[in-house]
Design an enzyme around this catalytic site. Structure first.
Site, PDB file in Angstrom:
ATOM      1  N   HIS A  78       5.708  36.951 -11.484  1.00 40.90           N
ATOM      2  CA  HIS A  78       5.475  37.977 -10.357  1.00 40.90           C
ATOM      3  C   HIS A  78       6.644  37.439  -9.449  1.00 40.90           C
ATOM      4  CE1 HIS A  78       1.605  39.929 -11.229  1.00 40.90           C
ATOM      5  NE2 HIS A  78       2.359  40.433 -12.030  1.00 40.90           N
ATOM      6  N   HIS A  87       0.811  48.999 -21.050  1.00 40.01           N
ATOM      7  CA  HIS A  87       1.144  48.758 -19.802  1.00 40.01           C
ATOM      8  C   HIS A  87       2.764  48.604 -19.547  1.00 40.01           C
ATOM      9  CE1 HIS A  87       0.869  46.903 -15.812  1.00 40.01           C
ATOM     10  NE2 HIS A  87       0.701  45.595 -16.240  1.00 40.01           N
ATOM     11  N   GLU A 105       4.544  47.362 -16.969  1.00 40.85           N
ATOM     12  CA  GLU A 105       4.843  45.855 -16.217  1.00 40.85           C
ATOM     13  C   GLU A 105       6.055  45.508 -16.943  1.00 40.85           C
ATOM     14  OE1 GLU A 105       2.095  43.367 -14.167  1.00 40.85           O
ATOM     15  OE2 GLU A 105       3.991  42.656 -12.720  1.00 40.85           O
ATOM     16  N   ASP A 144       6.830  42.392 -17.878  1.00 46.48           N
ATOM     17  CA  ASP A 144       6.774  41.459 -18.630  1.00 46.48           C
ATOM     18  C   ASP A 144       6.353  41.956 -20.183  1.00 46.48           C
ATOM     19  OD1 ASP A 144       4.394  42.238 -17.248  1.00 46.48           O
ATOM     20  OD2 ASP A 144       3.419  40.435 -17.705  1.00 46.48           O
ATOM     21  N   HIS A 152      -4.396  46.230 -14.517  1.00 51.43           N
ATOM     22  CA  HIS A 152      -4.445  45.934 -13.034  1.00 51.43           C
ATOM     23  C   HIS A 152      -3.575  46.752 -12.309  1.00 51.43           C
ATOM     24  CE1 HIS A 152      -0.848  43.470 -12.555  1.00 51.43           C
ATOM     25  NE2 HIS A 152      -0.810  43.522 -13.782  1.00 51.43           N
ATOM     26  N   ASP A 195      -3.378  43.057 -20.124  1.00 47.98           N
ATOM     27  CA  ASP A 195      -3.611  41.983 -19.209  1.00 47.98           C
ATOM     28  C   ASP A 195      -5.074  41.484 -19.272  1.00 47.98           C
ATOM     29  OD1 ASP A 195      -1.022  41.308 -18.269  1.00 47.98           O
ATOM     30  OD2 ASP A 195      -0.917  43.045 -16.891  1.00 47.98           O
ATOM     31  N   TYR A 219      -6.412  33.415 -13.328  1.00 50.85           N
ATOM     32  CA  TYR A 219      -5.783  34.680 -13.609  1.00 50.85           C
ATOM     33  C   TYR A 219      -6.688  35.869 -12.830  1.00 50.85           C
ATOM     34  CZ  TYR A 219      -3.341  38.263 -16.560  1.00 50.85           C
ATOM     35  OH  TYR A 219      -2.528  39.309 -16.683  1.00 50.85           O
ATOM     36  N   HIS A 225      -1.189  38.231 -22.793  1.00 57.15           N
ATOM     37  CA  HIS A 225      -0.975  36.860 -22.277  1.00 57.15           C
ATOM     38  C   HIS A 225      -1.893  35.769 -22.898  1.00 57.15           C
ATOM     39  CE1 HIS A 225       2.054  38.373 -19.498  1.00 57.15           C
ATOM     40  NE2 HIS A 225       1.004  38.971 -18.888  1.00 57.15           N
TER      41      HIS A 225
HETATM   42 FE1  FEO Z   1       0.662  43.641 -15.426  1.00 59.12          FE
HETATM   43 FE2  FEO Z   1       1.377  40.993 -17.751  1.00 59.12          FE
HETATM   44  O1  FEO Z   1       1.663  42.432 -16.537  1.00 59.12           O
END
Ligand code: FEO
Length: 396
Positions: A23, A79, A81, A83, A145, A164, A192, A225
């Protein structure tokens, strides 16, 4: 590098051993991370999630070793995002017509990121995708999230792909939860949760109840992850339920910054008083300016109470303390007690200022705080020890 997850599911992601900040500079990743992508083979072939953009080329080359890309029938993006979606634009240049299944919010987010029209198929909770002998069931998970977040569930193999949720920033080639060091794994899990999911705890609680209410058997949880939960996979769901319920241990965390050691000496004397009055309480002390912010937040998450100290400078507080107080305010911890302390030379506003910030952050402030003049003398240290003793009684 590819790994079999089951007979017909392969991990096709990227292990990022070098990652130390995530991030941007916001989240420390002492143990690296992984971006998990999964290939599901039935009569149809499905790719679930991609990897972060810097690894797009590597990801696509590796994927080609596993499968002719034209044979991917569906892409699911849980998701938006970066990543997880970062390699999507490169991949879709090669297979532009392949349908991309995601939530309506994810379409908005992906267009916002990449300004690209794809063959989007928007899905809602309960929608199903037939892939031959099995189905994929979609479950929206807004604010777990991001607004676009989603889980999906593979029937037959009974796998929940949770993105996530239930993940960890933890690089390992061992892939499964039962193969890695358990203390490291759970430290990364709680870090996390504390740093990313705390503000969404009410949604976590509701989502766990909703998903368990479906009665779907879960043999494996594959997050986006870290390692896959195959040994007692619901153990991490139980942990999340505990963490979402205003979690606290019998711990007091003292965080401070100091200029000429006065506030540091106060912190250590207060800790002595806490220990004298409660031998069972865990006490952790951090100089904020010299410690990892995310590790401190994890300890605050574990705590029933926190003490925050800063000397007064320019009618305010030191910048490291201002920074961590702002982080803590944003996370919105619930049901935690707190108080302030600090050394001063003349105007001495720091304690009142910290007290105000703690109240804004939702902490129950249990007293008016403790100020000591310059560097505390013998009586000053006695005052601090006594303050620690009283504090631990006030937060019982
Ligand atoms: Fe919310 Fe692993 O990205």
């Amino acid at each position: 590098m590819h790994f079999p997850v089951t007979e017909n599911v392969s991990w096709v992601g990227k292990i990022d051993w070098e990652l130390r900040k995530f991030h941007g500079e916001e989240y420390s990743t002492h143990r690296g991370s992984t971006y998990n992508s999964y290939l599901v083979r039935d009569e149809k072939t499905v790719l679930i999630d991609t990897v972060w953009k810097p690894f797009a080329g590597e990801f696509i080359e590796n994927l080609k070793q596993e499968i002719d890309l034209e044979k991917i029938d569906f892409v699911i993006l849980n998701h938006a995002e970066s990543d997880h979606s970062g390699a999507l634009p490169e991949l879709m240049k090669i297979i532009p017509d392949t349908p991309v299944y995601c939530t309506a919010n994810a379409v908005r987010s992906l267009k916002g990121h990449y300004h690209q029209e794809l063959n989007f198929r928007t899905v809602k909770t309960g929608d199903r995708l037939n892939i031959g002998s099995k189905e994929i069931i979609f479950i929206e998970a807004p604010m777990l999230h991001w607004p676009d977040s989603m889980f999906c569930y593979l029937t037959g193999d009974n796998i929940l792909f949770s993105n996530d949720a239930f993940g960890q920033h933890y690089a390992s080639e061992l892939l499964f939860n039962d193969l890695v060091d358990q203390a490291e794994l759970f430290q990364e899990c709680i870090k996390y949760y504390a740093n990313i999911l705390t503000p969404f705890s009410a949604m976590v609680d509701r989502k766990i109840k909703e998903v368990t209410g479906f009665g779907l058997p879960v043999d494996m949880i594959c997050p986006s992850h870290g390692v896959i939960w195959r040994d007692n996979p619901l153990q991490i769901v139980t942990k999340y339920a505990e963490w979402a319920a205003n979690y606290r241990e019998n711990q007091v965390t003292i965080i401070y910054d100091t200029m000429w050691d006065g506030t540091r000496r106060m912190a250590e004397a207060i800790a002595k008083g806490i220990h004298e009055a409660d031998k069972d309480a865990t006490i952790k002390i951090f100089n904020v300016a010299r410690s990892d912010k995310n590790d401190i937040i994890t300890e605050v998450f574990r705590s029933k109470a926190v003490l925050v100290g800063s000397p007064t400078i320019n009618r305010g507080i030191l910048s490291a303390i201002a920074g961590i107080l702002e982080e803590i305010r944003g996370l919105g911890f619930k049901d935690k007690k707190a108080a302030a302390f600090g050394a001063y030379g003349w105007s001495g506003e720091s304690v009142a200022m910290i007290t105000g910030r703690l109240r804004e952050g939702g902490f129950q402030v249990v007293n008016d705080g403790l100020r000591e003049f310059w560097n505390p003398d013998q009586q000053g240290i006695v005052n601090c020890v006594s303050y620690g003793r009283d504090f631990v009684q006030q937060v019982k």
